[in-house]
Design an enzyme around this catalytic site. Structure first.
Site, PDB file in Angstrom:
ATOM      1  CB  SER A 129       0.201  10.587  11.434  1.00 54.77           C
ATOM      2  OG  SER A 129      -0.654  11.628  11.797  1.00 54.77           O
TER       3      SER A 129
ATOM      4  CG  ASP B  12      13.716  18.457  13.313  1.00 56.17           C
ATOM      5  OD1 ASP B  12      14.492  17.729  12.660  1.00 56.17           O
ATOM      6  OD2 ASP B  12      12.675  18.941  12.834  1.00 56.17           O
TER       7      ASP B  12
ATOM      8  CE  LYS C 202      -2.293  11.216   7.603  1.00 56.92           C
ATOM      9  NZ  LYS C 202      -2.425  12.429   8.434  1.00 56.92           N
TER      10      LYS C 202
END
Length: 555
Positions: A291, A302, A316
């Site tokens: 999460s 990223d 998740k």
């Protein structure tokens, strides 16, 4: 004629969605009416009187189970569980783990937490709990004692204990408090000015704690950070964004929520200038990193701001919203998917597979390729795949049984050895220098053997299962000699296994023992000495060229 046909098709296309929506509303109304009528008949005719909360509650939970594992109903009496997810407040009590000691057939204090009523009252590991107020705890199990130690915050009780080191019976008045386990149980500078910080959850305002710890280590001369998110199940999205904002510039998109209702869609961007946008960072993750932890590690990956190291995360990629219900209940429902800066969603499980099933993992062949800011290839649909995969050492079978004594083994030799060590050593070296000697381990080994400790070797179980299959299929007689030879080689040998797994068991003992003197932070510091993933993270931070190469796209 063609023109009329084309117009008719356009009109039909405009009508179909409206018809489909009308059918949907009819199906909803029909099934709600059927459910309501069924319960009315049950309540009126069924042979026994129904408990409405239990019967209808079971129906609600069955309905939600068909959706995904995160959509849950909280009636008024369980609403505190939902609130605790966001605040990190687990319970009101004394702040200590307790342990049933089969040797004396009584519950004892195992580990008081730092800064809690138990530590402030002076409770020690091994203190035998005799009574809570006027209720005896002698011979009671853990759940019974725990239910009496917990209660409303602000309430007080008298605890009677017996201290093993002196045999003295003591009484103390303790006031229960809301127990919030520290979100950063340990941080500090390690060798070569590498900073280490463990974050256990994304609870309310945890980003402020992370910021303070980071600034503190930076003032001490930190040159690189190992940010440990292993086992962190997540929490607040906003806190995740605030933590990433410490390392990346203002105005960066960190995560986007997208769902059926546009008003619940939201983009989270960084809002302030970072504390440090250049210091090298390694984020540690594992299969229980989920999460908000995946938002943090995924965004740092990223944006090529950190190297992610460890094993693949949980996956998740769903966001939950709390909706108020009549009679003070609440519904936590999945309302959105979240997408991290590269545009990928890392939900790893096909949660709508079949009826009530959400166990099918999305195969790699169905995942899509995305790219980090530097052009590195990453994928969706399977959690965060680390840039550097390092698997931790698995816990030896004998070590697991020492930590978790089975029902048939009532010796609990590990706890009793640690308790005796604690009682006979008023002080020990600081965590970074504490070690058990070979003589200490030899004493522990003899106590294990003398205690009659038993455990189930996994290889022995597997061999017996194979023999049963071979006999069933008629192959056993042909391979009987080989089976007998293998059985001799795999024969259970406690003395040999204690020697073979000496380093693992010593590590376990050292971690437990130092926690008695320095609480959880001491145990974590000792554990870092043996941590393969942490050691590799430090190596990368001390190797700038390799660190930069890992953040560059492959040729």
């Amino acid at each position: 004629m063609k023109r009329r046909l084309f117009i008719w098709i356009l009109m039909l296309g405009a009508v179909l969605p409206a018809v489909s929506q009308k059918d949907h509303h009819f199906e909803v109304s029909k099934n709600l009416e059927v459910f309501n009528t069924i319960y009315k008949n049950l309540d009126m005719i069924y042979v026994d009187t129904l408990n409405a909360s239990e019967t209808i509650g079971a129906g609600i939970n069955a309905m939600l189970k068909s959706l995904d594992p995160y959509t849950e109903y909280y009636p008024e009496e369980k609403l505190h569980e939902l609130k605790s997810m966001f605040t990190g407040n687990i319970y009101a009590g004394i702040g200590s783990t307790i342990h049933y000691n089969p040797k004396i057939k009584n519950v004892c204090i195992f580990e008081p937490y730092e800064g809690t009523p138990s530590a402030e009252a002076g409770l020690k590991m091994g203190d035998v709990i005799l009574s809570v107020d006027d209720t005896t705890m002698v011979g009671k199990d853990v759940s019974y004692v725990s239910s009496h130690l917990r209660g409303e915050a602000g309430t007080s009780f008298v605890l009677k204990i017996r201290r093993p080191s002196t045999g003295k019976v003591m009484q103390m008045k303790i006031t229960r408090r809301q127990i919030q386990n520290p979100v950063i149980p340990y941080y500090g500078l390690q060798k070569d000015s590498i900073g280490y910080m463990m974050l256990t959850g994304f609870t309310e305002n945890c980003s402020k704690d992370v910021r303070r710890a980071f600034i503190d280590m930076k003032r001490q001369g930190m040159k690189g950070l190992v940010f440990d998110l292993r086992g962190n199940g997540g929490g607040s999205e906003q806190e995740a964004v605030s933590i990433v904002n410490m390392f990346v510039p203002k105005g960066e998109l960190i995560v986007s929520n997208r769902g059926k209702m546009k008003k619940t869609n939201r983009d989270y961007k960084t809002t302030v200038e970072p504390i440090d946008s250049v210091m090298p960072v390694v984020v540690l993750v594992n299969g229980n990193t989920a999460s908000a932890s995946e938002i943090t590690s995924g965004a740092m990956q990223d944006l090529d701001r950190a190297i992610v190291l460890g094993t693949r995360t949980y996956g998740k990629g769903l966001v939950q919203t709390a909706v108020d219900l009549p009679y003070n209940g609440s519904l936590k429902l999945t309302s959105n998917k979240y997408f991290i800066p590269s545009g990928r969603c890392i939900q790893a499980i096909n949660y709508r597979h079949g009826q009530g099933g959400y166990t099918e993992h999305i195969p790699d062949s169905l995942t899509k390729v995305f790219y980090t800011r530097n052009g590195r290839e990453v994928r969706d649909g399977g959690g965060i795949k680390p840039d550097v995969e390092v698997r931790p050492d698995s816990l030896a079978n004998i070590a697991w049984y020492l930590q978790n004594p089975s029902v048939k083994d009532s010796s609990d030799v590990l706890f009793n050895y640690e308790l005796d060590y604690f009682l006979s050593h008023p002080t020990v070296a600081k965590p970074s220098e504490f070690h058990l000697t070979d003589a200490d381990y030899a004493e522990f080994k003899q106590r294990v053997i003398a205690s009659g400790f038993t455990y189930d070797p996994g290889s022995d179980k597997a061999l017996k299962a194979l023999i049963d299959v071979a006999k069933f299929e008629g192959y056993y007689d042909d391979a009987k000699t080989e089976f007998e030879q293998l059985e001799k080689k795999l024969k259970h040998n406690l003395d040999k296994d204690l020697d073979k797994n000496k380093e693992v068991i010593k590590q376990m003992l050292e971690t437990d023992i130092i926690a008695f003197y320095n609480f959880q932070r001491g145990a974590i510091e000792v554990g870092l000495r043996y941590d393969k993933q942490f050691k590799e993270a430090c190596r990368l931070l001390n190797t700038p060229d390799e660190y930069r190469r890992l953040l560059s796209p492959k040729p």
